[in-house]
Design a protein around this motif. Structure first.
Motif, short mmCIF file in Angstrom:
data_model
loop_
_atom_site.label_atom_id
_atom_site.label_comp_id
_atom_site.label_asym_id
_atom_site.label_seq_id
_atom_site.Cartn_x
_atom_site.Cartn_y
_atom_site.Cartn_z
N HIS A 34 0.83 -1.21 0.00
CA HIS A 34 0.00 0.00 0.00
C HIS A 34 0.86 1.25 0.00
O HIS A 34 0.58 2.22 -0.71
CB HIS A 34 -0.95 -0.02 1.20
CG HIS A 34 -1.93 -1.13 1.16
ND1 HIS A 34 -1.67 -2.37 1.71
CD2 HIS A 34 -3.18 -1.21 0.63
CE1 HIS A 34 -2.71 -3.16 1.52
NE2 HIS A 34 -3.64 -2.49 0.87
N GLY A 35 1.91 1.24 0.80
CA GLY A 35 2.83 2.37 0.79
C GLY A 35 3.53 2.52 -0.54
O GLY A 35 3.73 3.64 -1.03
N ALA A 36 3.89 1.38 -1.14
CA ALA A 36 4.55 1.41 -2.45
C ALA A 36 3.61 1.99 -3.50
O ALA A 36 4.03 2.78 -4.36
CB ALA A 36 5.01 0.01 -2.84
N ALA A 37 2.34 1.61 -3.44
CA ALA A 37 1.37 2.14 -4.40
C ALA A 37 1.17 3.63 -4.21
O ALA A 37 1.02 4.39 -5.18
CB ALA A 37 0.04 1.40 -4.25
N ALA A 38 1.17 4.08 -2.95
CA ALA A 38 0.93 5.49 -2.66
C ALA A 38 2.01 6.40 -3.22
O ALA A 38 1.77 7.59 -3.46
CB ALA A 38 0.79 5.70 -1.15
N ARG A 39 3.19 5.85 -3.45
CA ARG A 39 4.29 6.69 -3.92
C ARG A 39 4.06 7.25 -5.32
O ARG A 39 4.73 8.21 -5.72
CB ARG A 39 5.61 5.91 -3.85
CG ARG A 39 6.14 5.79 -2.41
CD ARG A 39 7.59 5.36 -2.38
NE ARG A 39 7.77 3.95 -2.61
CZ ARG A 39 7.67 3.00 -1.66
NH1 ARG A 39 7.39 3.35 -0.40
NH2 ARG A 39 7.87 1.74 -1.94
N VAL A 40 3.11 6.70 -6.06
CA VAL A 40 2.84 7.24 -7.40
C VAL A 40 2.28 8.66 -7.31
O VAL A 40 2.32 9.41 -8.30
CB VAL A 40 1.88 6.35 -8.21
CG1 VAL A 40 2.45 4.95 -8.37
CG2 VAL A 40 0.49 6.31 -7.60
N HIS A 41 1.76 9.06 -6.16
CA HIS A 41 1.21 10.42 -6.02
C HIS A 41 2.28 11.49 -6.10
O HIS A 41 1.97 12.68 -6.26
CB HIS A 41 0.40 10.54 -4.73
CG HIS A 41 -0.91 9.83 -4.78
ND1 HIS A 41 -1.94 10.21 -5.61
CD2 HIS A 41 -1.35 8.73 -4.12
CE1 HIS A 41 -2.96 9.39 -5.44
NE2 HIS A 41 -2.63 8.48 -4.55
N ALA A 42 3.54 11.09 -6.01
CA ALA A 42 4.62 12.06 -6.19
C ALA A 42 4.84 12.38 -7.67
O ALA A 42 5.57 13.32 -7.99
CB ALA A 42 5.92 11.50 -5.59
N GLY A 43 4.21 11.63 -8.54
CA GLY A 43 4.37 11.83 -9.98
C GLY A 43 3.12 12.37 -10.63
O GLY A 43 2.26 12.98 -9.98
N PRO A 44 2.97 12.17 -11.94
CA PRO A 44 1.84 12.73 -12.68
C PRO A 44 0.53 12.04 -12.32
O PRO A 44 0.52 10.90 -11.86
CB PRO A 44 2.23 12.46 -14.14
CG PRO A 44 3.12 11.26 -14.08
CD PRO A 44 3.89 11.41 -12.81
N PRO A 45 -0.61 12.73 -12.54
CA PRO A 45 -1.91 12.15 -12.19
C PRO A 45 -2.37 11.05 -13.13
O PRO A 45 -3.33 10.35 -12.83
CB PRO A 45 -2.85 13.36 -12.25
CG PRO A 45 -2.20 14.29 -13.21
CD PRO A 45 -0.73 14.13 -12.98
N VAL A 46 -1.70 10.90 -14.27
CA VAL A 46 -2.01 9.80 -15.18
C VAL A 46 -0.74 9.40 -15.90
O VAL A 46 0.10 10.24 -16.23
CB VAL A 46 -3.11 10.20 -16.18
CG1 VAL A 46 -2.70 11.41 -17.02
CG2 VAL A 46 -3.47 9.02 -17.10
N PHE A 47 -0.57 8.09 -16.09
CA PHE A 47 0.56 7.60 -16.89
C PHE A 47 0.17 6.25 -17.47
O PHE A 47 -0.85 5.66 -17.11
CB PHE A 47 1.84 7.49 -16.04
CG PHE A 47 1.71 6.66 -14.80
CD1 PHE A 47 1.89 5.28 -14.84
CD2 PHE A 47 1.44 7.26 -13.57
CE1 PHE A 47 1.78 4.51 -13.69
CE2 PHE A 47 1.34 6.50 -12.41
CZ PHE A 47 1.51 5.12 -12.48
N TYR A 48 0.99 5.79 -18.40
CA TYR A 48 0.75 4.49 -19.02
C TYR A 48 1.69 3.47 -18.39
O TYR A 48 2.91 3.56 -18.52
CB TYR A 48 0.99 4.55 -20.53
CG TYR A 48 0.51 3.32 -21.26
CD1 TYR A 48 -0.83 3.18 -21.63
CD2 TYR A 48 1.38 2.29 -21.58
CE1 TYR A 48 -1.28 2.06 -22.28
CE2 TYR A 48 0.94 1.14 -22.24
CZ TYR A 48 -0.39 1.03 -22.59
OH TYR A 48 -0.84 -0.09 -23.25
#
Length: 404
Positions: A34-48
């Motif tokens: 869950h923490g690993a997934a949350a780290r995507v919020h440091a990047g763009p709101p959408v990606f491929y």
């Protein structure tokens, strides 16, 4: 692995992040998917995301909760029809109502809603609690430690669901094995499990047509839509979905919750001293430890919130990412059991919001209440480490707890 980058996807929007293979998502001891997934919020709101399905396909991934809601609430543009179970068998029929789009979805949803209504769940509460008490009392007198998933979470939640479906409890281990292979196995294991589940559902449906009983499958084979009995694939679609849905996700939620309480004595003491807080705390635990990602398929070309999505593209709406969105939740990575106005999407959103959410919620609450009332202060057993994993459904295993 998987498809190459589609021509319409800008290279700068491509990421190697995956809910299956990124650090923290693979099977590891003391992991934090869950923490690993949350780290995507440091990047763009959408990606491929290049490899974000069990078979390694690419998906667009929306990180913001508001964007996920837009996708989930727009079935005309983002379809649920993937025949993911049937395709493992080389067939093409939907899980019902999960993989149906409106208007057919609404017809079947209306048929099934009364079975999972708050009123029906309230009527089941006494038997749910009795099952929890029976299991946890056996644990409390048999020693001072247990492996929570094998000894409590799975027997409790699966037992409740098998009773609900009218299925034999003595085959619990077999059923759970099928579900694990289907949800977490390789291609060969998934295919074999899918065939076993389908054969079981077909046999049960045939039996209930000949010998009706007061159970779920009898309801399904006797149900009518537009003054006709359900077709064979409709019975299959309903039976398979509800069979699989009850065998993994709620047990995983309880496992993550008890692991959190074992690691956070203050939270455990709070719920022990004020058990009336468990209902509110359950909502925070559902938010913080959501387990399911949803996939939708674009029905047309659309430039959606900055992404050039084309017909047939997969769009991932991962609850564990939406529910750690800093735009929606203050300090989203802090688990605050007193958090109020908790508008999480652990049960998804839109027309496909989880049919069994009322039952799942009560199972979690009752499970925590009875565990805390029967088991003394517990911790993760020294020398052991729970194993976690990401994927289509996040999970936890080898959760060995001990108490004095």
């Amino acid at each position: 692995m998987g498809d190459p980058i589609p021509d319409h996807v800008p290279r700068e929007m491509v990421s190697d992040f995956s809910l299956f293979t990124s650090p923290g998502m693979q099977r590891v001891s003391n992991g934090d998917p869950h923490g690993a997934a949350a780290r995507v919020h440091a990047g763009p709101p959408v990606f491929y995301s290049l490899h974000n399905t069990r078979d390694g396909r690419g998906t667009w991934l929306r990180t913001r909760a508001k964007d996920q809601r837009k996708v989930l609430q727009d079935p005309d543009t983002f379809s649920s029809n993937r025949s993911i179970f049937a395709s493992a068998l080389g067939d093409d029929w939907p899980l019902i109502p999960l993989e149906l789009d409106p208007p057919a979805h609404g017809i079947f949803r209306s048929l099934l809603n009364p079975l999972f209504s708050p009123k029906r769940v309230m009527a089941l509460e006494a038997s749910i609690r009795a099952q929890a008490i029976t299991i946890v009392e056996k644990i409390s007198v048999s020693g001072k430690s247990c492996e929570v998933m094998k000894d409590f979470a799975i027997p409790f939640t699966v037992g409740v669901f098998l009773q609900f479906l009218g299925l034999p409890n003595e085959r619990l281990d077999v059923f759970v094995g099928w579900a694990k292979a289907l949800l977490h196995g390789d291609k060969v294991q998934r295919s074999a499990a899918a065939r076993s589940i389908l054969e079981f559902i077909d046999e049960l449906a045939a039996l209930r047509r000949k010998e009706p009983a007061g159970d779920f499958m009898t309801f399904v084979v006797q149900a009518q839509i537009d003054s006709r009995l359900l077709a064979e694939n409709e019975v299959r679609g309903i039976g398979v979905l509800l069979f699989v849905a009850g065998l993994d996700t709620v047990a995983a939620a309880i496992g993550f919750d008890l692991a959190h309480l074992a690691r956070n004595p203050k939270d455990q003491n709070l719920l022990r001293s004020e058990p009336e807080r468990i209902v509110l705390a359950t909502e925070e635990l559902l938010r913080a430890y959501s387990t399911v990602q949803m996939i939708r398929v674009a029905t047309k070309d659309i430039d959606f919130e900055g992404a050039p999505i084309r017909k047939g593209d997969y769009v991932c709406c991962a609850t564990m990412i939406a529910n750690r969105d800093p735009a929606e939740f203050e300090d989203p990575n802090v688990i605050d059991l007193a958090r109020e106005d908790n508008c999480h999407t652990a049960f998804a959103a839109g027309p496909h919001r989880c049919l069994g959410s009322h039952l799942a919620r009560r199972e979690i609450i009752i499970g925590l209440e009875e565990w805390l009332s029967h088991i003394p202060h517990f911790r993760i057993k020294e020398g052991t480490a729970p194993i976690t994993h990401g994927g289509h459904v996040f999970g936890i295993e080898n959760l060995v707890l001990e108490w004095s």
